[in-house]
Design an enzyme around this catalytic site. Structure first.
Site, PDB file in Angstrom:
ATOM      1  CB  CYS A   1      36.320  30.028  42.746  1.00 31.12           C
ATOM      2  SG  CYS A   1      37.649  29.537  43.872  1.00 31.12           S
TER       3      CYS A   1
ATOM      4  CD  GLU B   1      41.760  25.192  48.383  1.00 26.46           C
ATOM      5  OE1 GLU B   1      40.952  25.331  49.310  1.00 26.46           O
ATOM      6  OE2 GLU B   1      41.447  24.755  47.269  1.00 26.46           O
TER       7      GLU B   1
ATOM      8  CD  GLN C   1      35.764  24.192  46.844  1.00 27.66           C
ATOM      9  OE1 GLN C   1      36.839  23.821  46.339  1.00 27.66           O
ATOM     10  NE2 GLN C   1      35.450  25.476  46.941  1.00 27.66           N
TER      11      GLN C   1
ATOM     12  CB  ALA D   1      30.584  34.701  53.088  1.00 24.14           C
TER      13      ALA D   1
END
EC number: 1.2.1.70
Length: 457
Positions: free
Chosen positions: A55, A119, A125, A199
Site C-alpha cells: 500500500c 510495523e 510482504q 482486514a
C-alpha cells in the site's frame, strides 16, 4: 562503451515521494508482479528482477550489465502502466544502486522505511514478493543473496531491538482514526470490506475495543467466515454491501481489488436512505476501494492511506535508541553483503588480469617470431619463459593487493577494481566481470532514508 559488470538497481516510489493517486496506478497484484518481472527479464538488458508492491510502495529490483539502459527501459514500462509521461514519473522515482539498493531493501524489510516505523507486515510482504519472483523464475545469484540477506536483517532488527514491540500497524492506526472521529467505538456498527491480512489486523484492533465487526467479502468468503468466527462478527456477500452501508457507522476497506468497490453514485443513493446520519469511510487499500469523489458527499467523511500519516505523526514516537540500534544492524549486514559482492568482483578481475597478461606475452612472441629463425628450440623456450616470468612478476603485487581486498572486504574495493579494469582495459578484454559494489558500505552514522531520494540526487 557498455561495461560488462552486472549491477544491482532499484526503481521505486513510496508514500514519501508520491501520493496514493499515483501509487495505486503502479500497484501490482501477485499475478501482475509475476507477469511484470517476466516481461522485464525477457529483455536482454535485464538478467534478474523482483517486484515489491504494498500500500505504501512499488519497487523493482533489477540486475543488469547496463544499468542506464535498464533504468530507462523500466521507467518507460512503469510510466506506461501509470499512463503518464516518463519525464513526469522520473521526478518521483528513487533509484539507488548496488549496496545503496541493498541498504534500502534492508531498511524496508526492517520496517525502517514504513509509514509506521517498525510495523511487522512488511517482512511478510517482502517474502511473498520474493517467492513470487522465484515462482516466475526471474531471480538469480545476486537477487537470491540480496533478498535472503534482507529477510535475515529484518528478523535481526525485530529480535534484537524493540522497534516493533508496539505492534502498531496501518490497521491499528485506522482504528485509532475512527475513534478520533466518532469517539467511543463500543456499540458502533463497523463494516470491514475485505478478508486479507489487513482486514484481520483491523478486526483484531476493533475487538480489543469491544467491537464486533461485519465482514463483507466475495472472493475470500471462506476466510471471512473464519475471521468472523474468531472475532464474533458476521459475513455477507458484496452484493449485500449497499444495505449494510445504510446502517453502518464506520467502514474500513482493505481489499486487493484493482477497481473501486464503493462508487460515488451508489453511495449517494445510500446516503439518502440514511436520513442525514454521518458515515465514516477509511480506505487503506492501494489501489483505493472507495472513489475519491465519495468524500464530497454530504455526511460522508473519507480518509485514505495518505491521511493516516497525520495520525501516525501525532501518535507514533519511536525511541531514538531503538532506531539507532536498528540502523547499526542494517549497516552490519551491509558490510557482509559488500564483502560478498566484492568477492564476486575480485576473482574474475584477477583471472582477467592474468589472462590479459598471457595474451600480451603470446602476442609479442608471435609478432617477433621471424626474428628468431636461427634460435634453437631450447633458446625459444628460454625466451618464452623469460617473457612469462616478467609478466608474472609485474602482476604479482596487483594480484596480492586484489586478494587482500577480497579477504578484508574494504569499503573502497570496487573503486580500486574499476581502476584496475580501466588501466588494463579488462572490460574490453574480458567477457565477464560480475557484480559491482560501489557505494558499499558507509558508516552507520551517515545512514539516511533513501525513500526521499530523487533520481540524480
Amino acid at each position: 562503451m557498455t561495461s560488462s559488470s552486472s549491477e544491482l538497481l532499484t526503481l521505486g516510489i513510496s508514500y514519501k515521494t508520491a501520493p496514493v493517486a499515483l501509487r495505486e496506478r503502479l500497484a501490482l497484484t501477485e499475478v501482475e508482479m509475476e507477469r511484470f518481472v517476466k516481461q522485464l527479464v525477457e529483455e536482454s538488458v535485464v538478467h534478474e528482477a523482483v517486484a515489491i508492491s504494498t500500500c505504501n510502495r512499488t519497487e523493482i529490483y533489477l540486475v543488469s550489465q547496463d544499468p542506464v539502459e535498464a533504468e530507462t527501459s523500466l521507467l518507460g514500462a512503469l510510466a506506461k502502466r501509470a499512463d503518464i509521461r516518463p519525464t513526469e514519473l522520473a521526478g518521483l522515482i528513487y533509484s539507488p544502486r548496488n549496496c545503496d539498493a541493498a541498504r534500502h531493501l534492508y531498511r524496508v524489510t526492517s520496517g525502517l522505511e514504513s509509514m509506521i516505523v517498525g510495523e511487522a507486515e512488511v517482512q511478510g510482504q517482502v517474502k511473498r514478493s520474493y517467492d513470487s519472483a522465484l515462482k516466475a523464475g526471474t531471480t538469480g545469484p545476486l537477487t537470491n543473496k540480496l533478498f535472503t540477506a534482507a529477510l535475515q536483517t529484518g528478523k535481526r532488527v525485530r529480535s534484537e531491538t524493540g522497534l516493533g514491540s508496539s505492534r502498531t500497524s496501518v490497521s491499528t492506526v485506522a482504528v485509532d482514526l475512527a475513534a478520533d472521529v466518532v469517539g467511543d467505538l463500543a456499540g458502533r456498527d463497523v463494516v470491514i470490506i475485505g478478508a486479507g491480512e489487513t482486514a484481520e489486523l483491523t478486526a483484531q484492533a476493533l475487538a480489543a475495543r469491544g467491537v464486533s465487526t461485519l465482514f463483507v467479502a466475495n472472493r475470500n468468503a471462506h476466510r471471512a467466515l473464519s475471521l468472523a468466527e474468531r472475532f464474533g462478527g458476521a459475513v455477507v456477500s458484496l452484493d449485500e454491501l449497499p444495505a449494510r452501508l445504510a446502517t453502518a457507522d464506520i467502514v474500513v476497506s482493505s481489499t486487493s481489488s484493482p477497481h473501486p468497490i464503493v462508487g460515488c453514485e451508489e453511495l449517494e443513493l445510500v446516503m439518502r436512505e440514511r436520513g442525514g446520519r454521518p458515515l465514516v469511510l477509511i480506505d487503506i487499500a492501494v489501489p483505493r476501494d472507495i472513489e475519491a469523489a465519495c468524500g464530497e458527499l454530504t455526511g460522508v467523511t473519507l480518509y485514505d492511506i495518505d491521511d493516516l500519516q497525520a495520525v501516525v505523526a501525532r501518535n507514533m514516537s519511536v525511541r531514538e535508541g531503538e532506531r539507532t540500534q536498528a540502523n547499526a544492524i542494517v549497516e552490519d549486514e551491509i558490510v557482509r553483503f559488500a564483502r560478498w559482492m566484492g568477492q564476486l568482483d575480485v576473482r574474475p578481475t584477477i583471472t582477467a588480469l592474468r589472462e590479459h597478461g598471457t595474451d600480451i606475452v603470446e602476442a609479442v612472441l608471435a609478432e617477433n617470431a621471424s626474428r628468431w629463425e636461427s634460435a634453437s628450440p631450447r633458446d625459444l623456450a628460454r625466451i618464452d619463459a623469460v617473457a612469462r616470468a616478467v609478466m608474472q612478476r609485474l602482476l604479482h603485487e596487483p594480484t596480492v593487493r586484489l586478494k587482500s581486498m577480497q579477504e578484508h572486504g574494504t569499503s573502497t574495493g570496487h573503486g580500486r577494481l574499476q581502476l584496475v579494469r580501466e588501466l588494463f582495459a579488462l572490460d574490453e578484454a574480458a567477457d565477464v566481470v560480475p557484480a559491482a559494489a560501489d557505494g558499499c558500505p558507509v558508516p552507520a552514522d551517515n545512514v539516511r532514508a533513501l525513500g526521499g531520494r530523487r533520481r540524480g540526487a
